[in-house]
Design an enzyme around this catalytic site. Structure first.
Site, short mmCIF file in Angstrom:
data_model
loop_
_atom_site.label_atom_id
_atom_site.label_comp_id
_atom_site.label_asym_id
_atom_site.label_seq_id
_atom_site.Cartn_x
_atom_site.Cartn_y
_atom_site.Cartn_z
N TYR A 105 0.79 -0.99 -0.05
CA TYR A 105 0.07 0.13 0.04
C TYR A 105 0.86 1.37 -0.12
O TYR A 105 1.55 1.54 1.06
CB TYR A 105 -0.92 -0.06 1.01
CG TYR A 105 -1.74 1.21 1.35
CD1 TYR A 105 -2.41 1.89 0.45
CD2 TYR A 105 -1.95 1.75 2.75
CE1 TYR A 105 -3.08 3.11 0.41
CE2 TYR A 105 -2.84 2.91 2.72
CZ TYR A 105 -3.35 3.55 1.63
OH TYR A 105 -4.12 4.68 1.56
N ASP A 144 -2.31 -1.28 -3.95
CA ASP A 144 -2.58 0.15 -4.39
C ASP A 144 -1.27 0.89 -4.32
O ASP A 144 -0.74 1.26 -3.46
CB ASP A 144 -3.64 0.67 -3.39
CG ASP A 144 -3.95 2.20 -3.25
OD1 ASP A 144 -3.48 2.77 -4.45
OD2 ASP A 144 -4.53 2.69 -2.52
#
Length: 250
Positions: A105, A144
Protein backbone atom coordinates in the site's frame (compact mmCIF):
# COMPACT_ATOMS: atom_id res chain seq x y z
CA UNK A 1 -2.95 -19.88 -9.97
CA UNK A 2 -5.29 -17.00 -9.24
CA UNK A 3 -4.26 -13.91 -7.26
CA UNK A 4 -6.48 -11.02 -6.18
CA UNK A 5 -5.58 -7.59 -4.79
CA UNK A 6 -8.08 -5.14 -3.30
CA UNK A 7 -7.79 -1.89 -1.37
CA UNK A 8 -10.78 -2.48 0.89
CA UNK A 9 -10.72 0.98 2.53
CA UNK A 10 -11.40 -0.55 5.93
CA UNK A 11 -11.89 -4.32 6.09
CA UNK A 12 -14.58 -4.15 8.75
CA UNK A 13 -16.72 -1.82 6.63
CA UNK A 14 -16.01 -3.88 3.52
CA UNK A 15 -17.12 -7.08 5.25
CA UNK A 16 -20.44 -5.38 5.98
CA UNK A 17 -20.71 -4.55 2.28
CA UNK A 18 -20.21 -8.05 0.92
CA UNK A 19 -16.46 -8.72 1.07
CA UNK A 20 -16.89 -12.35 2.06
CA UNK A 21 -19.33 -13.05 -0.77
CA UNK A 22 -16.76 -11.90 -3.31
CA UNK A 23 -13.90 -13.59 -1.46
CA UNK A 24 -15.57 -17.00 -1.60
CA UNK A 25 -16.88 -16.54 -5.12
CA UNK A 26 -13.51 -15.58 -6.63
CA UNK A 27 -11.75 -18.43 -4.77
CA UNK A 28 -8.26 -16.98 -5.18
CA UNK A 29 -5.16 -18.93 -4.26
CA UNK A 30 -3.69 -15.72 -2.83
CA UNK A 31 -5.81 -12.72 -1.79
CA UNK A 32 -4.10 -9.45 -0.86
CA UNK A 33 -5.73 -6.45 0.79
CA UNK A 34 -4.57 -2.92 1.49
CA UNK A 35 -5.86 -0.23 3.84
CA UNK A 36 -7.21 -2.73 6.37
CA UNK A 37 -7.56 0.09 8.93
CA UNK A 38 -7.48 -1.98 12.11
CA UNK A 39 -5.31 -3.45 14.82
CA UNK A 40 -4.80 -7.02 15.99
CA UNK A 41 -7.91 -8.53 17.57
CA UNK A 42 -10.39 -6.11 15.98
CA UNK A 43 -11.75 -8.65 13.51
CA UNK A 44 -11.96 -12.41 13.24
CA UNK A 45 -12.25 -13.50 9.62
CA UNK A 46 -13.30 -17.11 9.16
CA UNK A 47 -11.41 -17.94 5.96
CA UNK A 48 -11.30 -21.71 5.99
CA UNK A 49 -8.39 -23.13 4.05
CA UNK A 50 -6.33 -19.91 4.17
CA UNK A 51 -3.31 -18.83 6.17
CA UNK A 52 -3.65 -15.19 7.27
CA UNK A 53 -0.79 -12.69 7.54
CA UNK A 54 -1.47 -9.15 8.77
CA UNK A 55 0.74 -6.07 8.94
CA UNK A 56 -0.95 -3.47 11.15
CA UNK A 57 -0.21 0.23 11.29
CA UNK A 58 0.64 1.62 14.72
CA UNK A 59 -1.85 4.44 14.17
CA UNK A 60 -5.41 3.26 14.79
CA UNK A 61 -7.81 3.09 11.86
CA UNK A 62 -5.06 3.77 9.32
CA UNK A 63 -3.25 1.96 6.50
CA UNK A 64 -2.36 -1.72 7.02
CA UNK A 65 -2.06 -4.72 4.71
CA UNK A 66 -2.87 -8.43 4.80
CA UNK A 67 -2.43 -11.55 2.69
CA UNK A 68 -4.65 -14.63 2.76
CA UNK A 69 -3.07 -17.64 1.08
CA UNK A 70 -4.05 -21.27 0.55
CA UNK A 71 -0.44 -22.38 0.41
CA UNK A 72 1.79 -21.72 3.36
CA UNK A 73 4.79 -19.58 2.34
CA UNK A 74 8.38 -20.48 3.06
CA UNK A 75 8.84 -17.15 4.87
CA UNK A 76 7.03 -13.90 5.61
CA UNK A 77 8.60 -10.46 5.94
CA UNK A 78 6.98 -7.22 7.09
CA UNK A 79 8.25 -3.89 5.77
CA UNK A 80 11.53 -3.16 3.99
CA UNK A 81 13.49 -1.48 6.74
CA UNK A 82 12.23 2.09 6.26
CA UNK A 83 11.26 3.21 9.76
CA UNK A 84 8.15 5.12 8.73
CA UNK A 85 7.11 2.26 6.48
CA UNK A 86 7.32 -0.18 9.37
CA UNK A 87 5.05 2.01 11.47
CA UNK A 88 2.38 2.19 8.77
CA UNK A 89 2.08 -1.53 7.98
CA UNK A 90 2.42 -1.00 4.25
CA UNK A 91 4.31 -4.05 2.99
CA UNK A 92 4.12 -7.83 3.33
CA UNK A 93 6.43 -10.16 1.41
CA UNK A 94 5.68 -13.87 1.12
CA UNK A 95 8.32 -16.22 -0.23
CA UNK A 96 7.27 -19.30 -2.17
CA UNK A 97 9.32 -21.97 -3.89
CA UNK A 98 9.56 -20.21 -7.24
CA UNK A 99 8.54 -16.59 -6.64
CA UNK A 100 8.13 -13.77 -4.13
CA UNK A 101 4.80 -12.05 -3.57
CA UNK A 102 5.08 -8.41 -2.44
CA UNK A 103 1.81 -6.80 -1.31
CA UNK A 104 2.07 -3.02 -0.98
CA UNK A 105 0.00 0.00 0.00
CA UNK A 106 2.03 2.90 -1.36
CA UNK A 107 1.92 6.18 0.62
CA UNK A 108 -0.03 9.04 -0.91
CA UNK A 109 1.88 12.24 -1.68
CA UNK A 110 -1.09 14.18 -0.23
CA UNK A 111 -3.18 16.71 -2.09
CA UNK A 112 -0.80 19.59 -1.32
CA UNK A 113 2.19 17.32 -2.19
CA UNK A 114 3.70 17.80 1.27
CA UNK A 115 4.58 14.10 1.33
CA UNK A 116 5.94 13.92 -2.22
CA UNK A 117 9.56 13.94 -1.05
CA UNK A 118 8.95 11.00 1.26
CA UNK A 119 6.98 9.26 -1.45
CA UNK A 120 9.92 9.47 -3.85
CA UNK A 121 12.31 8.16 -1.19
CA UNK A 122 9.87 5.30 -0.66
CA UNK A 123 9.86 4.53 -4.40
CA UNK A 124 13.67 4.38 -4.53
CA UNK A 125 13.91 2.12 -1.49
CA UNK A 126 11.16 -0.17 -2.73
CA UNK A 127 12.66 -0.42 -6.23
CA UNK A 128 15.97 -1.46 -4.69
CA UNK A 129 14.19 -4.04 -2.54
CA UNK A 130 12.28 -5.47 -5.51
CA UNK A 131 15.46 -5.77 -7.57
CA UNK A 132 17.23 -7.53 -4.72
CA UNK A 133 14.40 -10.07 -4.53
CA UNK A 134 14.23 -10.41 -8.29
CA UNK A 135 17.91 -11.36 -8.36
CA UNK A 136 17.01 -14.41 -6.24
CA UNK A 137 13.71 -15.46 -7.83
CA UNK A 138 10.96 -13.70 -9.82
CA UNK A 139 8.46 -11.45 -8.09
CA UNK A 140 4.76 -10.64 -8.23
CA UNK A 141 4.33 -7.10 -6.89
CA UNK A 142 0.78 -5.94 -6.27
CA UNK A 143 -1.38 -3.47 -4.45
CA UNK A 144 -2.60 0.10 -4.36
CA UNK A 145 0.42 1.88 -5.79
CA UNK A 146 -1.22 5.33 -5.71
CA UNK A 147 -0.14 6.39 -9.20
CA UNK A 148 -1.86 6.52 -12.57
CA UNK A 149 1.09 5.64 -14.75
CA UNK A 150 -0.06 6.77 -18.18
CA UNK A 151 -2.64 9.20 -19.54
CA UNK A 152 -4.76 6.19 -20.51
CA UNK A 153 -4.93 5.26 -16.80
CA UNK A 154 -6.92 8.32 -15.72
CA UNK A 155 -10.15 9.72 -17.08
CA UNK A 156 -9.41 13.44 -16.93
CA UNK A 157 -5.65 13.41 -17.41
CA UNK A 158 -5.32 16.99 -18.64
CA UNK A 159 -6.91 18.54 -15.56
CA UNK A 160 -4.97 16.22 -13.24
CA UNK A 161 -1.43 16.89 -14.47
CA UNK A 162 0.75 17.58 -11.45
CA UNK A 163 -1.82 16.40 -8.93
CA UNK A 164 -1.00 13.82 -6.27
CA UNK A 165 -0.87 10.42 -7.95
CA UNK A 166 -0.26 11.97 -11.39
CA UNK A 167 2.88 14.03 -10.89
CA UNK A 168 5.75 13.64 -13.36
CA UNK A 169 7.92 12.45 -10.47
CA UNK A 170 5.59 9.64 -9.37
CA UNK A 171 4.91 8.51 -12.93
CA UNK A 172 8.62 8.65 -13.69
CA UNK A 173 9.41 6.30 -10.80
CA UNK A 174 6.92 3.78 -12.19
CA UNK A 175 8.46 4.08 -15.66
CA UNK A 176 11.95 3.58 -14.25
CA UNK A 177 10.86 0.47 -12.34
CA UNK A 178 9.21 -1.08 -15.39
CA UNK A 179 12.26 -0.36 -17.52
CA UNK A 180 14.44 -2.23 -15.02
CA UNK A 181 12.90 -5.62 -15.80
CA UNK A 182 9.25 -5.58 -14.71
CA UNK A 183 5.91 -5.64 -16.54
CA UNK A 184 2.53 -4.05 -15.81
CA UNK A 185 0.44 -7.19 -16.33
CA UNK A 186 -2.76 -5.45 -17.38
CA UNK A 187 -1.03 -3.39 -20.07
CA UNK A 188 0.79 -6.54 -21.19
CA UNK A 189 -2.58 -7.93 -22.27
CA UNK A 190 -4.47 -4.69 -22.98
CA UNK A 191 -1.94 -2.02 -23.97
CA UNK A 192 -4.44 0.36 -25.57
CA UNK A 193 -7.70 -0.43 -23.79
CA UNK A 194 -9.28 2.71 -22.34
CA UNK A 195 -11.62 3.31 -19.43
CA UNK A 196 -10.09 0.62 -17.17
CA UNK A 197 -10.03 2.10 -13.67
CA UNK A 198 -9.68 0.76 -10.14
CA UNK A 199 -10.49 3.80 -7.98
CA UNK A 200 -13.30 6.35 -8.04
CA UNK A 201 -14.11 9.30 -5.82
CA UNK A 202 -17.10 8.88 -3.52
CA UNK A 203 -18.61 12.03 -5.03
CA UNK A 204 -22.11 11.47 -6.42
CA UNK A 205 -22.36 9.67 -9.80
CA UNK A 206 -18.56 9.58 -10.29
CA UNK A 207 -18.36 5.80 -10.27
CA UNK A 208 -21.56 5.42 -12.28
CA UNK A 209 -20.01 7.58 -15.00
CA UNK A 210 -16.69 5.73 -14.67
CA UNK A 211 -14.64 8.84 -13.95
CA UNK A 212 -11.77 6.98 -12.36
CA UNK A 213 -8.08 6.27 -11.97
CA UNK A 214 -6.17 3.02 -12.41
CA UNK A 215 -3.87 2.98 -9.39
CA UNK A 216 -3.97 -0.71 -8.42
CA UNK A 217 -1.58 -3.08 -10.18
CA UNK A 218 -0.12 -6.52 -10.59
CA UNK A 219 3.48 -5.99 -11.72
CA UNK A 220 5.62 -9.05 -12.45
CA UNK A 221 9.20 -9.87 -13.28
CA UNK A 222 9.72 -9.81 -17.04
CA UNK A 223 10.66 -13.46 -17.12
CA UNK A 224 7.20 -14.43 -15.83
CA UNK A 225 5.35 -13.03 -18.85
CA UNK A 226 5.30 -16.38 -20.66
CA UNK A 227 3.36 -17.78 -17.69
CA UNK A 228 0.70 -15.07 -17.56
CA UNK A 229 -2.85 -16.10 -18.48
CA UNK A 230 -4.85 -12.92 -17.87
CA UNK A 231 -5.02 -9.71 -15.85
CA UNK A 232 -8.47 -8.39 -14.94
CA UNK A 233 -10.19 -5.48 -13.21
CA UNK A 234 -13.41 -6.41 -11.40
CA UNK A 235 -15.01 -2.98 -11.54
CA UNK A 236 -18.49 -4.38 -10.91
CA UNK A 237 -17.54 -5.33 -7.33
CA UNK A 238 -18.56 -2.69 -4.79
CA UNK A 239 -17.74 -2.38 -1.09
CA UNK A 240 -14.83 0.10 -1.35
CA UNK A 241 -13.83 3.15 -3.37
CA UNK A 242 -11.41 0.73 -5.11
CA UNK A 243 -12.35 -2.44 -6.95
CA UNK A 244 -10.50 -5.77 -6.87
CA UNK A 245 -7.97 -6.73 -9.54
CA UNK A 246 -7.01 -10.27 -10.47
CA UNK A 247 -3.99 -11.97 -12.03
CA UNK A 248 -4.06 -15.49 -13.44
CA UNK A 249 -0.69 -17.13 -13.91
CA UNK A 250 0.41 -20.65 -14.74
Amino acid sequence: MKLVSWNVNGIRACVRKGFLDYFHEVDADIFCIQESKLQAGQIELDLEGYYQYWNYAERKGYSGTAVFTKKKPLSVKYGVGIEETQDEGRIITLEYEDFYLVNVYTPNAKRDLTRLGYRLEWEDALALYLKELDAIKPIIYCGDLNVAHQEIDIKNYKSNYGNSGFTPEERGKMTKLLESGFVDSLRYFYPDKKDIYTWWSYMKTIRERNIGWRIDYFIVSERLTNRLIDSQVHSQILGSDHCPIMLEID
